[in-house]
Structure formats: structure tokens, C-alpha cells
Design an enzyme around this catalytic site. Structure first.
Site, PDB file in Angstrom:
ATOM      1  N   GLU A 206      68.765   7.048  56.499  1.00  0.00           N
ATOM      2  CA  GLU A 206      69.495   5.897  56.420  1.00  0.00           C
ATOM      3  C   GLU A 206      70.803   6.120  56.484  1.00  0.00           C
ATOM      4  OE1 GLU A 206      71.651   2.031  55.232  1.00  0.00           O
ATOM      5  OE2 GLU A 206      71.584   4.042  54.153  1.00  0.00           O
ATOM      6  N   GLU A 207      71.610   7.020  55.670  1.00  0.00           N
ATOM      7  CA  GLU A 207      72.784   6.868  55.311  1.00  0.00           C
ATOM      8  C   GLU A 207      73.519   7.747  56.734  1.00  0.00           C
ATOM      9  OE1 GLU A 207      74.339   5.577  53.320  1.00  0.00           O
ATOM     10  OE2 GLU A 207      73.293   5.273  51.392  1.00  0.00           O
TER      11      GLU A 207
ATOM     12  N   HIS B  33      65.633   2.769  51.594  1.00  0.00           N
ATOM     13  CA  HIS B  33      65.674   4.075  52.038  1.00  0.00           C
ATOM     14  C   HIS B  33      65.646   5.121  50.884  1.00  0.00           C
ATOM     15  CE1 HIS B  33      70.119   4.714  51.379  1.00  0.00           C
ATOM     16  NE2 HIS B  33      70.329   3.340  51.550  1.00  0.00           N
TER      17      HIS B  33
HETATM   18 CO    CO Z   1      74.363   3.713  51.247  1.00  0.00          CO
HETATM   19 ZN    ZN Z   2      72.017   1.848  51.176  1.00  0.00          ZN
END
Ligand code: CO
Ligand code: ZN
Length: 329
Positions: A192-193, A61
Site C-alpha cells: 500500500e505504501e 494493508h
Molecule cells: Co501510510
Molecule cells: Zn496506511
């Protein structure tokens, strides 16, 4: 490779605002890949290999955790919420940089009880303004941690090694990979986070036969930390499970065989909290065999994350080893 890592970690691109890092990575991968595209959510997808081969999706990511302005008060102090898993105690004394270039320090209200950690409600950003009108920020503006890259020799300290170190591993793998029987999609994912959102649409679009994420994991080798059987410097970690995924045992075995064949050190990883893009790959469409190669990392989700450079180089070696041979699960 350290020059590449420094370039990646010193770019500011919190979740949902990956334009800057996408251009940095695009410039690296464009000369190396057969084809590069960006999907509707902003995932950067570089393809290389035999178009009739097995479709393998690799994901690292591009986004990093950050802060978002919720309110500017009459005196120009900025209140904020988080993008991804930021914890308040990692912010104290820290500095942030907004995407518009403005920087500030994180301040704190007076605390009655010094034994308690502050809450986000007690924190604010001071960018040197004295009135709301003077403050060049507004609701929705986004910031990331401001920290320089530090090279300690074997070990590296920087913000956003989660997961720019994974992006660096993918770029270097693409650079070093010669002939491959496979059709490989190097996906640099967004968001992603905030819940593996980019990888979710990328995996649907790529429709892979198998998938691997490359991301950081925790380490259990600092004083009085949560017990975890992963250490810095003992090799990249082959994920067995995390909170979001049971790695496909066939993928785990394939990775172990590859590491053994090339005499690359590795560790087996169980991460009790957190997950990766591999979960999104595994659960796309009717399901995909998926796993993850992890870079052991101390102080994950703080402004100063640490990895061991040997682990990074061994991760690249293992990726190249795995991707240059036919896969037999
Ligand atoms: Co992370
Ligand atoms: Zn990560």
C-alpha cells in the site's frame, strides 16, 4: 486486543516484504474464516459469510514504510533509499532492524547549516561494521523502524500503527461478527505504501459489489499542526475525501446511519494529503462504491505513531454493526 496489536506492530514487514506479518495474521484469521488464500502478489484474503450474498471487500494493508540498502561504503557504512513515505527528520537518532535480524543506528554527516533539515543523502546506517567485507548487508536489503510498543492506557504508541491497527480492527471484526447476510472478503493487502499496489490486484480478483478500507488518518489536535477537523478519542473517522478518493456518498451515508443506529461516536474526515486502498477498490474494473473507516493517528509515518484505544474499539463496533445487517445504499 492490545496483545494482538503488540504482536502486529512488533513484526517487521516493509512494503514488498510482507511474509512475516502475513504468517502472523494468517494464524489469527485461519480459525475464524470460511476460507483463506494468498494471491500472486501476496495479499492475504480471508472470506466469511454467505457465498450468495453481496460481495464486500474490506482492506487493511499489512506493509509498513521502511528503508532499502543502496550502497555499502569501504568503512561499512550503509546508504539507503526509502520504501514508502519516509521523511528524513523522523529518522534522526532512530534505530532500524533489517529482515535478516541485524540492527543499526541512523547517523548523519556534519551539517553546515543547523537550521536546515538533512536530506537522505546526508544520512547513513551504522550497524557496527568497520569494513564493507564485515558488513552483513548488501544492496536491496530491507529494514523497518525499531521501536517497542508502548501502552499508555487509553493511548498506544508504536511503529507501523499505519496500518497494523487497521489489520487489528479487521481481525477483531472477523472474530466478533456472528451471522451475516454478506459474502465478506477480509483483505490484508501488500504494497500500500508504495502506491496501493496490492489492493489493486486484490480488488480485481475479488470483484466486489462494495468496498471499505480501514486505515489510519491524520489528526489536527497537536500544537501548531496542519489544521484538520479530526481528533484522537472522538471516534473513528468516516472518510469523506482524501487526495486519492472522493468516498462514495452512499457509502458515507450508510456508515453514518450505522453509527447513529448503534450510538457509536464518529467524526467526518477530509484528509488533504495521502490516500488508501479504498481508491484501488473504487477504481477497479468498471468501478465499485467504496469508502474508508479511519483511525485517527498522530505522527503518521514516524517511528512513534499514536492512536486512542477507544477509537479502535469503536471502529470494531461500527464494522460489526455495518456488516451484520443488509446493506441498502
Ligand atoms: Co501510510
Ligand atoms: Zn496506511
Amino acid at each position: 486486543m492490545k496483545t494482538l496489536i503488540q504482536k502486529l506492530v512488533e513484526t517487521f514487514s516493509p512494503s514488498g516484504y510482507e511474509a512475516a506479518i502475513r504468517e502472523v495474521i494468517r494464524a489469527e484469521v485461519a480459525p475464524l474464516a470460511d476460507e483463506v488464500r494468498v494471491d500472486a502478489l501476496g495479499n492475504l484474503i480471508a472470506r466469511k459469510g454467505n457465498p450468495n450474498g453481496k460481495k464486500i471487500m474490506l482492506a487493511a494493508h499489512m506493509d509498513e514504510i521502511g528503508l532499502m540498502v543502496t550502497h555499502v561504503d569501504d568503512n561499512g557504512f550503509v546508504r539507503f533509499t526509502t520504501l514508502g513515505g519516509v521523511r528524513p527528520h523522523t529518522l534522526l537518532g532512530g534505530r532500524v532492524r533489517f529482515l535478516n535480524g541485524k540492527a543499526g543506528v541512523i547517523g548523519m554527516e556534519r551539517v553546515e547549516d543547523q537550521t536546515k533539515l538533512p536530506t537522505f543523502e546526508q544520512l547513513f546506517i551504522d550497524i557496527g561494521a568497520t569494513t564493507r567485507e564485515q558488513c552483513p548487508l548488501r544492496v536491496g536489503d530491507v529494514a523497518a523502524f525499531e521501536r517497542p510498543f508502548l501502552d499508555l492506557g487509553k493511548r498506544i504508541i508504536a511503529k507501523s500503527l499505519d496500518d497494523r491497527i487497521g489489520a487489528a480492527v479487521l481481525i477483531e471484526t472477523l472474530r466478533q461478527l456472528g451471522q451475516t447476510p454478506h459474502n465478506i472478503y477480509f483483505v490484508f493487502s501488500v504494497q500500500e505504501e508504495v502506491g496501493v499496489r496490492g489492493a489493486t490486484t486484490a480488488a480485481f480478483g475479488v470483484d466486489p459489489d462494495l468496498g471499505l478500507a480501514v486505515d489510519v488518518t491524520g489528526a489536527g489536535d497537536t500544537p501548531k499542526c496542519a489544521p484538520m477537523d479530526v481528533s484522537l478519542g472522538k471516534g473513528p473517522a468516516i472518510k469523506v475525501r482524501d487526495a486519492g478518493m472522493l468516498a462514495d456518498p452512499r457509502i458515507v451515508d450508510w456508515m453514518i446511519r450505522g453509527a447513529d443506529a448503534a450510538k457509536i461516536p464518529y467524526q467526518l474526515e477530509i484528509l488533504e494529503r495521502g490516500g488508501t486502498d479504498a481508491r484501488a477498490i473504487q477504481l477497479t474494473r468498471a468501478g465499485v462504491p467504496a469508502g474508508c473507516l479511519s483511525i485517527p493517528c498522530r505522527y503518521v509515518h514516524s517511528p512513534s505513531e499514536m492512536v486512542d484505544f477507544d477509537d479502535v474499539e469503536n471502529a470494531v463496533r461500527l464494522m460489526v454493526q455495518l456488516l451484520s445487517q443488509p446493506v441498502d445504499l
